[in-house]
Design an enzyme around this catalytic site. Sequence first.
Site, PDB file in Angstrom:
ATOM      1  N   ASP A  26      80.406 -49.400  75.529  1.00  0.00           N
ATOM      2  CA  ASP A  26      81.596 -50.239  75.378  1.00  0.00           C
ATOM      3  C   ASP A  26      81.330 -51.266  74.273  1.00  0.00           C
ATOM      4  OD1 ASP A  26      84.041 -51.470  75.757  1.00  0.00           O
ATOM      5  OD2 ASP A  26      83.352 -52.689  77.445  1.00  0.00           O
TER       6      ASP A  26
ATOM      7  N   CYS B 254      87.653 -50.019  71.137  1.00  0.00           N
ATOM      8  CA  CYS B 254      88.717 -51.017  71.267  1.00  0.00           C
ATOM      9  C   CYS B 254      89.300 -51.367  69.901  1.00  0.00           C
ATOM     10  CB  CYS B 254      88.208 -52.272  71.968  1.00  0.00           C
ATOM     11  SG  CYS B 254      86.909 -53.140  71.068  1.00  0.00           S
TER      12      CYS B 254
ATOM     13  N   ASP C  16      72.353 -56.077  76.336  1.00  0.00           N
ATOM     14  CA  ASP C  16      73.213 -56.878  75.473  1.00  0.00           C
ATOM     15  C   ASP C  16      72.318 -57.770  74.609  1.00  0.00           C
ATOM     16  OD1 ASP C  16      76.445 -57.444  75.598  1.00  0.00           O
ATOM     17  OD2 ASP C  16      75.357 -59.154  74.785  1.00  0.00           O
TER      18      ASP C  16
ATOM     19  N   ARG D 255      86.253 -49.736  84.831  1.00  0.00           N
ATOM     20  CA  ARG D 255      85.089 -50.130  85.622  1.00  0.00           C
ATOM     21  C   ARG D 255      85.089 -49.398  86.964  1.00  0.00           C
ATOM     22  NH1 ARG D 255      86.033 -55.150  82.848  1.00  0.00           N
ATOM     23  NH2 ARG D 255      87.559 -55.920  84.352  1.00  0.00           N
TER      24      ARG D 255
END
Length: 397
Positions: free
Chosen positions: A301, A341, A251, A213
């Site tokens: 991300d 991830c 989102d 970040r």
Amino acid sequence: MTVSVFLQKDRERSLLRRHPWIFSKAIERVKGKAPSGTPVEIFTQDGRWLARAAWSPESQIRARVWTFNRDEQIDTDFFLRRLQAAYAGRQELIQRLQLTAYRLVAAESDGLPGITIDRYNDHLVCQLLSAGAEYHKPQLIAALQQLFPECSLYERSDVAVRKKEGLAEQSGVLYGAEPAAEVVIEENNGIKILVDIQGGHKTGFYLDQRDNRAIAGRYAAGRRVLNCFCYTGGFGVYALQGGAREVINVDVSEPALALARRNAEINGLDLSRAHFEKQDVFKLLRTYRERGEKFDMIVLDPPKFAESKAQLDGACRGYKDINLLACQLLNPGGILLTFSCSGLMTADLFQKIVADAALDAGREAQILERMGQAADHPIATPYPEGFYLKGLVVRVL
């Protein structure tokens, strides 16, 4: 009664390198009967003692090593020692960055297989993901109460991976006060973030992206930024603070976006430069392409695309798709911060996917930086699986 597990011939090599996992196919025979989670003794085929481990009869990872020291018993003192070592190893980082939230225990990498513990102010939040962790929960709780008497403990073991260990999902207060609906933490010397401990992703927040970040903030000045899969807007906060002229946070979760807006507010940032879009990222990227929208910086991300090897091919397609679209949407000289991830995704494979995406988008690209998980998410050298978060800073020409 002590239960002894004997390995197949030559299957002790990984244990001799101190890797903590023993797979079912490595086992030749078991002497005695071990209930799920109980400690067992691990031996070579010819009877040499190797380790003391937690037994998990329903998992392909049939045993997870607690200790390679035969004199070390798995009791409250054992957990106290491991917790003290983990806490001591993070002190420099906590002080340097003035953290009020950090990962206290990173499972196997801290010698506590299947146990993740994050601290948010005076709330400890644990995820117990293995049979051994569940079996020794009373000893773990006792050790935490002794070491952190000022803290409460909340469990977030509400994850599907527990089924592989024969465990049900569960969450709730283990001791102390219930967390507030929003807990304010600070990181990187004063950045404030609101965390939903009870309902948020993982244990409430992505502490592992802390350094990344800050990297995003360094590239953001004067740029139009698209923050995809933004969750509660962490990257967006840093981009705004770094001087971005516009940040669009995207989102699918309305509650996450509401918290993203609050996170911008509590840091005193200019909300006229921030937008919050409830959209499916894959669809929105295509819509932006059709409209001819352009950005100077894009953050990708996404959630974990691969939970198993069988899902890896599909994950590769998903990562390539969003990175290709991002390359098409960036102005010349634009910056792409892109992450995976998925632990099964190697750094080399991820780099290849991003390179192929740029090529198929008809763009030249340069890798400026490589990124990983923050230092409170260490990677034990015998346990490369601990390296799960891979990221690249890419300049798209």
